[in-house]
Design an enzyme around this catalytic site. Structure first.
Site, PDB file in Angstrom:
ATOM      1  CG  ASP A 171      -3.890   4.685   8.016  1.00 29.62           C
ATOM      2  OD1 ASP A 171      -2.955   5.512   8.116  1.00 29.62           O
ATOM      3  OD2 ASP A 171      -4.103   4.055   6.958  1.00 29.62           O
TER       4      ASP A 171
ATOM      5  CB  SER B 292      -0.940   0.008   1.209  1.00 28.56           C
ATOM      6  OG  SER B 292      -0.206  -0.136   2.415  1.00 28.56           O
TER       7      SER B 292
ATOM      8  CG  HIS C 100      -1.548   3.626   4.485  1.00 23.85           C
ATOM      9  ND1 HIS C 100      -2.476   3.051   5.336  1.00 23.85           N
ATOM     10  CD2 HIS C 100      -0.994   2.618   3.777  1.00 23.85           C
ATOM     11  CE1 HIS C 100      -2.493   1.733   5.133  1.00 23.85           C
ATOM     12  NE2 HIS C 100      -1.600   1.453   4.192  1.00 23.85           N
TER      13      HIS C 100
END
Length: 242
Positions: free
Chosen positions: A216, A67, A219
């Site tokens: 979060d 990611s 990221h």
């Protein structure tokens, strides 16, 4: 970066020169007779396309990761670090195309499984950014190490001339000191053993900094990806043909 000129190009270029000469004679009122060597409109188009192919030929930089590479939560075509690298390369007028091959949630096992398909395309520089999801899931360190080594082996076997960059990753301390220390050393050990380029920590100056990460806390934001791109650039730049 110019690709190898196809074997048929000298003949095509000769015909192209005749085409220019013929055009000049027409403008002067002298009409050259039609012959088997006269360049047709379709042949002139073919010459133009072949020349454009040579001018636009580029080398490939493939970013293979999870990611982080995929640009989770952002517009990957603009904000993810591979896109930022492409903009940097374009600004320097370098003949490289950056491919974003990031998959959110990807583990080293998943990367190893999809690699054979990825290796069907020519790759000049391969940036390997995997392992974070292994660590967050507590996958045994030996398994992560073995998967990364298998990926490196496959790249070197399928494409010996491909240059590899291994991106290191670190884990938050809540995973336990023994595990986090062992995890971190996997990357440095593999880079040394395989004699490949190494980024010690791809999230350097980004990881753990709240304002550079999304809600979060994992990221990177747009600004975070700019820093990641610069970290990668410091290792990538010396490998490019200027």
């Amino acid at each position: 970066m110019l690709s190898k000129i196809p074997d048929q190009m000298p003949y095509k270029i000769l015909k192209f020169c005749y085409f220019i000469l013929a055009s000049f004679l027409w403008s002067c009122g002298e009409h050259p007779s039609t012959s088997p060597n006269t360049t047709t409109a379709s042949e002139a188009t073919e010459i133009k396309e072949s020349t454009e192919d040579i001018k636009t030929a580029t080398k490939t930089i493939l970013c293979f990761g999870d990611s982080i590479t995929a640009g989770y939560g952002l517009d990957d075509t603009v904000d993810a670090y591979p896109a930022i690298l492409q903009s940097k390369i374009d600004s320097l007028d370098l003949a490289y195309t950056v491919i974003n091959s990031g998959v959110s949630g990807e583990t080293t096992a998943g990367g190893k499984s999809r690699l054979p398909w990825i290796m069907k395309q020519p790759i000049d520089i391969f940036l390997l950014e995997l392992g974070a999801n292994d660590g967050l899931r507590g996958i045994p360190l030996a398994e992560t190490r073995a998967n990364l080594q298998a990926i490196i082996d496959m790249i070197q076997e399928k494409s010996p001339d491909t240059q590899i960059i291994l991106a290191g990753m670190q884990l938050p301390p809540n995973m336990g000191q023994e595990y986090t220390t062992g995890f971190r050393t996997i990357f440095s050990d593999l880079a040394k053993q395989n004699n490949i380029a190494f980024i010690p920590f791809i999230l350097k100056d980004v990881g753990g900094i709240a304002e550079l990460n999304q809600n979060d806390g994992i990221h990177p934001t747009v600004e975070g990806h700019k820093i990641v791109a610069q970290t990668v650039w410091e290792v990538l730049k010396p490998m490019l043909d200027f």
